[in-house]
Design an enzyme around this catalytic site. Structure first.
Site, PDB file in Angstrom:
ATOM      1  N   ILE A 143       0.903  -1.146   0.000  1.00 42.49           N
ATOM      2  CA  ILE A 143       0.000   0.000   0.000  1.00 42.49           C
ATOM      3  C   ILE A 143       0.944   1.198   0.000  1.00 42.49           C
ATOM      4  O   ILE A 143       1.543   1.520   1.026  1.00 42.49           O
ATOM      5  CB  ILE A 143      -0.949  -0.003   1.212  1.00 42.49           C
ATOM      6  CG1 ILE A 143      -1.853  -1.229   1.153  1.00 42.49           C
ATOM      7  CG2 ILE A 143      -1.758   1.287   1.241  1.00 42.49           C
ATOM      8  CD1 ILE A 143      -2.788  -1.380   2.313  1.00 42.49           C
ATOM      9  N   PRO A 144       1.126   1.819  -1.159  1.00 39.39           N
ATOM     10  CA  PRO A 144       2.241   2.753  -1.354  1.00 39.39           C
ATOM     11  C   PRO A 144       2.044   4.135  -0.740  1.00 39.39           C
ATOM     12  O   PRO A 144       1.946   5.149  -1.438  1.00 39.39           O
ATOM     13  CB  PRO A 144       2.353   2.816  -2.878  1.00 39.39           C
ATOM     14  CG  PRO A 144       0.964   2.572  -3.359  1.00 39.39           C
ATOM     15  CD  PRO A 144       0.362   1.602  -2.388  1.00 39.39           C
ATOM     16  N   CYS A 145       2.043   4.198   0.582  1.00 41.18           N
ATOM     17  CA  CYS A 145       1.901   5.478   1.269  1.00 41.18           C
ATOM     18  C   CYS A 145       3.092   6.395   0.988  1.00 41.18           C
ATOM     19  O   CYS A 145       2.987   7.607   1.143  1.00 41.18           O
ATOM     20  CB  CYS A 145       1.700   5.261   2.765  1.00 41.18           C
ATOM     21  SG  CYS A 145       2.979   4.294   3.564  1.00 41.18           S
ATOM     22  N   HIS A 146       4.198   5.831   0.520  1.00 38.35           N
ATOM     23  CA  HIS A 146       5.365   6.654   0.184  1.00 38.35           C
ATOM     24  C   HIS A 146       5.115   7.526  -1.038  1.00 38.35           C
ATOM     25  O   HIS A 146       5.851   8.470  -1.283  1.00 38.35           O
ATOM     26  CB  HIS A 146       6.603   5.767  -0.034  1.00 38.35           C
ATOM     27  CG  HIS A 146       6.475   4.809  -1.168  1.00 38.35           C
ATOM     28  ND1 HIS A 146       5.819   3.589  -1.032  1.00 38.35           N
ATOM     29  CD2 HIS A 146       6.880   4.878  -2.459  1.00 38.35           C
ATOM     30  CE1 HIS A 146       5.845   2.959  -2.197  1.00 38.35           C
ATOM     31  NE2 HIS A 146       6.484   3.720  -3.079  1.00 38.35           N
TER      32      HIS A 146
END
Length: 182
Positions: A143-146
């Site tokens: 889950i690419p919160c970056h």
């Protein structure tokens, strides 16, 4: 933590080496529950929450989802694929799950602001709540919160450290515009 874990459990924890530092993966027989860099400040409380949920039945070892995410991370870091298909256990409020689903729609190599995410989930005034849900994500990279940045384009909070966020965004430039469907 490893000192008090056995080799059996409803959830199993295993280490994964990456070029950006070691990660811990915790999975059940069917789903990945946690994937974090081991130096994340919130890791201890995240693990405690999982242990409480399984009544202390957390062991050391690997289930199939951990093996799958290990292979997907290897492909990611060598530039082969930014697709993640490991089944995920998403525990959070309906709002947080909506934010995480929107994060998963951000293509590799692309960034969005917290306010853009709030707009896209139909809650334009919920920018701060989006930031909190982003920070509550326990499945780093998958889950690419970056990929979420400040409205002014600045790098903002990342549990794995801003240096790591910068490096991930640089690495993902390679994937920009590529079809990532498996």
């Amino acid at each position: 933590m490893p000192g008090h874990l056995g080799t059996t459990g409803l959830l199993m924890a295993d280490w994964i080496k990456t070029p950006l530092g070691d990660m811990i993966a915790i999975s059940s027989a069917t789903h990945l529950h946690l994937l974090e860099f081991i130096d994340r400040k919130a890791l201890k409380s995240e693990i405690a929450t999982l242990e409480k949920a399984v009544k202390g039945r957390l062991g050391l070892g690997s289930y199939a989802p951990t093996k799958q995410i290990r292979e997907e991370l290897e492909a990611f870091f060598v530039g082969q694929s930014a697709s993640f298909a490991t089944p995920l256990a998403l525990t959070g409020t309906p709002f947080a799950r909506a934010v995480w689903a929107e994060l998963q729609r951000i293509p590799p190599g692309v960034t969005k602001s917290y306010s853009q995410i709030a707009q896209q989930i139909g809650r334009p005034s919920a920018t701060r709540a989006v930031a909190r849900a982003n920070g509550a994500n326990q499945l780093a990279l998958v889950i690419p919160c970056h990929r979420v940045i400040g409205a002014d384009g600045s790098l903002t909070g990342y549990g794995g450290g801003l240096w790591r966020k910068q490096r991930l965004l640089e690495l993902e430039r390679h994937y920009r515009g590529l079809d990532q469907n498996p």
